[in-house]
Design a protein around this motif. Sequence first.
Motif, PDB file in Angstrom:
ATOM      1  N   CYS A  54      -3.301   9.801   1.179  1.00  0.00           N
ATOM      2  CA  CYS A  54      -2.186   9.997   0.245  1.00  0.00           C
ATOM      3  C   CYS A  54      -2.620  10.069  -1.217  1.00  0.00           C
ATOM      4  N   SER A  55      -3.908  10.071  -1.482  1.00  0.00           N
ATOM      5  CA  SER A  55      -4.399   9.979  -2.860  1.00  0.00           C
ATOM      6  C   SER A  55      -4.061  11.186  -3.730  1.00  0.00           C
ATOM      7  N   GLN A  56      -3.784  12.335  -3.145  1.00  0.00           N
ATOM      8  CA  GLN A  56      -3.557  13.527  -3.963  1.00  0.00           C
ATOM      9  C   GLN A  56      -2.119  14.035  -3.907  1.00  0.00           C
ATOM     10  N   THR A  57      -1.191  13.215  -3.443  1.00  0.00           N
ATOM     11  CA  THR A  57       0.193  13.654  -3.396  1.00  0.00           C
ATOM     12  C   THR A  57       0.978  13.052  -4.554  1.00  0.00           C
ATOM     13  N   GLN A  58       2.017  13.760  -4.975  1.00  0.00           N
ATOM     14  CA  GLN A  58       2.868  13.221  -6.030  1.00  0.00           C
ATOM     15  C   GLN A  58       3.880  12.230  -5.472  1.00  0.00           C
ATOM     16  N   TYR A  59       4.019  12.184  -4.151  1.00  0.00           N
ATOM     17  CA  TYR A  59       4.941  11.263  -3.488  1.00  0.00           C
ATOM     18  C   TYR A  59       4.135  10.140  -2.828  1.00  0.00           C
ATOM     19  N   LYS A  61       4.189   6.694  -2.817  1.00  0.00           N
ATOM     20  CA  LYS A  61       4.804   5.561  -2.108  1.00  0.00           C
ATOM     21  C   LYS A  61       5.355   5.945  -0.740  1.00  0.00           C
ATOM     22  N   PRO A  62       6.169   7.023  -0.617  1.00  0.00           N
ATOM     23  CA  PRO A  62       6.636   7.388   0.724  1.00  0.00           C
ATOM     24  C   PRO A  62       5.490   7.812   1.648  1.00  0.00           C
ATOM     25  N   CYS A  63       4.503   8.485   1.098  1.00  0.00           N
ATOM     26  CA  CYS A  63       3.352   8.896   1.906  1.00  0.00           C
ATOM     27  C   CYS A  63       2.648   7.662   2.464  1.00  0.00           C
ATOM     28  N   MET A  64       2.420   6.663   1.621  1.00  0.00           N
ATOM     29  CA  MET A  64       1.749   5.441   2.070  1.00  0.00           C
ATOM     30  C   MET A  64       2.582   4.709   3.124  1.00  0.00           C
ATOM     31  N   PHE A  65       3.910   4.619   2.915  1.00  0.00           N
ATOM     32  CA  PHE A  65       4.776   3.924   3.860  1.00  0.00           C
ATOM     33  C   PHE A  65       4.702   4.565   5.239  1.00  0.00           C
ATOM     34  N   PHE A  66       4.903   5.877   5.294  1.00  0.00           N
ATOM     35  CA  PHE A  66       4.926   6.551   6.594  1.00  0.00           C
ATOM     36  C   PHE A  66       3.529   6.676   7.201  1.00  0.00           C
ATOM     37  N   CYS A  67       2.521   6.863   6.383  1.00  0.00           N
ATOM     38  CA  CYS A  67       1.159   6.943   6.898  1.00  0.00           C
ATOM     39  C   CYS A  67       0.770   5.627   7.569  1.00  0.00           C
ATOM     40  N   GLN A  68       1.067   4.512   6.924  1.00  0.00           N
ATOM     41  CA  GLN A  68       0.715   3.218   7.510  1.00  0.00           C
ATOM     42  C   GLN A  68       1.507   2.946   8.789  1.00  0.00           C
ATOM     43  N   LYS A  69       2.774   3.350   8.796  1.00  0.00           N
ATOM     44  CA  LYS A  69       3.604   3.189   9.995  1.00  0.00           C
ATOM     45  C   LYS A  69       3.003   4.007  11.149  1.00  0.00           C
ATOM     46  N   VAL A  77      -5.749   8.333  11.634  1.00  0.00           N
ATOM     47  CA  VAL A  77      -5.309   9.058  10.444  1.00  0.00           C
ATOM     48  C   VAL A  77      -6.181  10.302  10.364  1.00  0.00           C
ATOM     49  N   PRO A  78      -5.564  11.490  10.268  1.00  0.00           N
ATOM     50  CA  PRO A  78      -6.370  12.721  10.230  1.00  0.00           C
ATOM     51  C   PRO A  78      -7.285  12.789   9.014  1.00  0.00           C
ATOM     52  N   PRO A  79      -8.366  13.530   9.114  1.00  0.00           N
ATOM     53  CA  PRO A  79      -9.256  13.700   7.969  1.00  0.00           C
ATOM     54  C   PRO A  79      -8.600  14.557   6.896  1.00  0.00           C
ATOM     55  N   GLY A  80      -9.052  14.414   5.678  1.00  0.00           N
ATOM     56  CA  GLY A  80      -8.545  15.227   4.578  1.00  0.00           C
ATOM     57  C   GLY A  80      -7.270  14.657   3.982  1.00  0.00           C
ATOM     58  N   PHE A  81      -6.731  15.418   3.020  1.00  0.00           N
ATOM     59  CA  PHE A  81      -5.545  14.983   2.290  1.00  0.00           C
ATOM     60  C   PHE A  81      -4.271  15.594   2.857  1.00  0.00           C
ATOM     61  N   TYR A  82      -4.403  16.681   3.612  1.00  0.00           N
ATOM     62  CA  TYR A  82      -3.244  17.397   4.142  1.00  0.00           C
ATOM     63  C   TYR A  82      -3.678  18.151   5.393  1.00  0.00           C
ATOM     64  N   GLY A  83      -2.769  18.274   6.341  1.00  0.00           N
ATOM     65  CA  GLY A  83      -3.083  19.031   7.549  1.00  0.00           C
ATOM     66  C   GLY A  83      -4.020  18.276   8.465  1.00  0.00           C
TER      67      GLY A  83
END
Length: 104
Positions: A54-59, A61-69, A77-83
Amino acid sequence: MAKLASMVVFVILVISMLSATILASKTRNHNGGSGYGPGSLNPTQCLPQCTRRCSQTQYHKPCMFFCQKCCKKCLCVPPGFYGNKGVCPCYNNWKTKEGGPKCP
């Protein structure tokens, strides 16, 4: 006799190289190294992996919440920042009520 001795040394060398390679691959996949895929993480590794994801997204907090869930459910957790979600099928296939992707 010399051929036999050299053959034994060669076999021992090959076996030791194979065992080192197998041990290294197991360590990499279970300790959160470069191994990706279902069950490749421990729950304690979710926070650093989601921080990376989630380091390169403008969102952030929501990215961190859902990623951790998602990470705690899928242990991946997939490699990279997206996709790259195909690497983690559970992470990829978990959908919202509306049918959209739940995991970032």
